[in-house]
Scaffold this motif. Structure first.
Motif, PDB file in Angstrom:
ATOM      1  N   ILE A   1       0.829  -1.203   0.000  1.00  0.00           N
ATOM      2  CA  ILE A   1       0.000   0.000   0.000  1.00  0.00           C
ATOM      3  C   ILE A   1       0.864   1.253   0.000  1.00  0.00           C
ATOM      4  N   GLU A   2       1.861   1.293   0.884  1.00  0.00           N
ATOM      5  CA  GLU A   2       2.718   2.478   0.970  1.00  0.00           C
ATOM      6  C   GLU A   2       3.396   2.775  -0.362  1.00  0.00           C
ATOM      7  N   ILE A   3       3.958   1.745  -0.983  1.00  0.00           N
ATOM      8  CA  ILE A   3       4.668   1.960  -2.250  1.00  0.00           C
ATOM      9  C   ILE A   3       3.695   2.372  -3.352  1.00  0.00           C
ATOM     10  N   SER A   4       2.515   1.784  -3.373  1.00  0.00           N
ATOM     11  CA  SER A   4       1.511   2.158  -4.383  1.00  0.00           C
ATOM     12  C   SER A   4       1.081   3.612  -4.211  1.00  0.00           C
ATOM     13  N   TYR A   5       0.845   4.012  -2.975  1.00  0.00           N
ATOM     14  CA  TYR A   5       0.490   5.409  -2.708  1.00  0.00           C
ATOM     15  C   TYR A   5       1.624   6.344  -3.140  1.00  0.00           C
TER      16      TYR A   5
END
Length: 328
Positions: A308-312
């Motif tokens: 999630i963090e990397i996608s955001y």
């Protein structure tokens, strides 16, 4: 920025909300992208997919017509996206190049331990109040076995370390050997790995046209008798019919997988009392020599947080710079 995310399980929703430090206006959809829910994309500028969300040409055309500019996948693999079509349509796309290697490596270890020690078999027998010790329960110890690790990237190297910690001898094959890994493993040719490993575990990426059906009749014929095969990488790396033949003849002593090339037809669905691919059914019938999980290798708190963090961050980078380090 309005971002719609598909395949967000209930237990994952809290993570999506908590990690949203960029202030995206989120729409979280529990189901994977399909013909019935694709209309939910209307009004959004960005879409986040997961494995088995079919971003084929037909769906991409619909998504494009809804005005979407950014297409994200919270996965390492991206074979669920028709890249040629997406690039033709001008989508800005990005993936997650890596996430917690322990998540996948620990699943491989779990598979190995269960197949070697017959763990699930014994537990289920006890659950049925059958406490008779039979011959099938007799097992080897991991420290007396040789484990062949195919692919020594972050996940493969983590798996090697975990197996090494249990006392196993580690052989490895990689097109690009890691010099820093040689204190825990020995690099050998693929043939030598196949011939000398009691357990073969796949941790390499799938490259279409290069390593399709890496586990096949030829590999199995060269392997040790009673070999254990583990695949937590990609379904396209294995010929399941060849593996089934190996199991039926006794050449393959155990098989565990978290992936299938046709998994979208049945994974994430309740298939009880429904027909399933005949080869998959035959594999299921070979339990406890066959263990199958529904593509949940990355289903851990740490791996989910990473994805999630990397996608955001990928989306934020696109917005601010027009490009992204992890773009496809």
């Amino acid at each position: 920025m309005k971002l719609i995310c598909f395949g967000v399980r209930k237990v994952e929703q809290e993570f999506f909300i908590k990690l949203n430090k960029f202030g995206y206006e989120l729409t979280l959809v529990e189901a994977l992208l399909n013909d019935d829910n694709i209309h939910l994309i209307k009004g959004h500028e960005a879409v986040m997919l997961r494995a088995n969300c079919p971003a084929n040409r037909k769906n991409l055309e619909i998504i494009k017509n809804y005005g979407v500019e950014y297409l994200l996948t919270r996965t390492v693999g991206y074979n669920h996206i028709d890249l040629d079509a997406a690039k033709e349509m001008g989508f800005k796309m990005a993936r997650v190049p890596t996430y917690s290697p322990n998540a996948i490596a620990e699943l491989a270890i779990t598979f190995a331990m269960n197949l070697v020690r017959k763990g699930t078999y014994m537990i289920n027998r006890s659950r049925e109040k059958n406490f008779v010790v039979d011959e099938y329960m007799f097992s080897r110890e991991i420290r007396n076995l040789t484990v062949g690790v195919v692919g020594t990237g972050k996940i493969g190297l983590t798996a090697a370390r975990l197996f090494k910690g249990l006392g196993a001898k580690i052989l490895a094959y990689d097109v690009y050997p890691n010099e820093n890994a040689k204190d825990i493993l020995e690099y050998v040719s693929m043939d030598d790995l196949i011939k000398n490993s009691d357990i073969i575990t796949l941790h390499c990426p799938y490259i279409k046209g290069q390593n399709d059906n890496l586990i096949n009749d030829e590999l199995i014929s060269k392997a040790k008798d009673d070999v254990i095969l583990i695949n937590t990488a990609r379904g396209e790396l294995q010929d399941v019919e060849a593996i089934l033949r190996g199991l039926e003849t006794g050449k393959v002593g155990g098989y565990a997988t978290d992936v299938f090339s046709n998994e979208k037809d049945f994974f994430f669905k309740d298939m009880k009392d429904k027909e399933i691919d005949s080869t998959i059914q035959k594999l299921l019938d070979l339990y406890p020599k066959v263990l199958i999980t529904p593509h949940i290798g990355s289903y851990t708190d740490e791996a989910l947080t990473n994805m999630i963090e990397i996608s955001y961050e990928n989306l934020d980078e696109f917005i601010k710079k027009g490009n992204c380090e992890n773009q496809l």
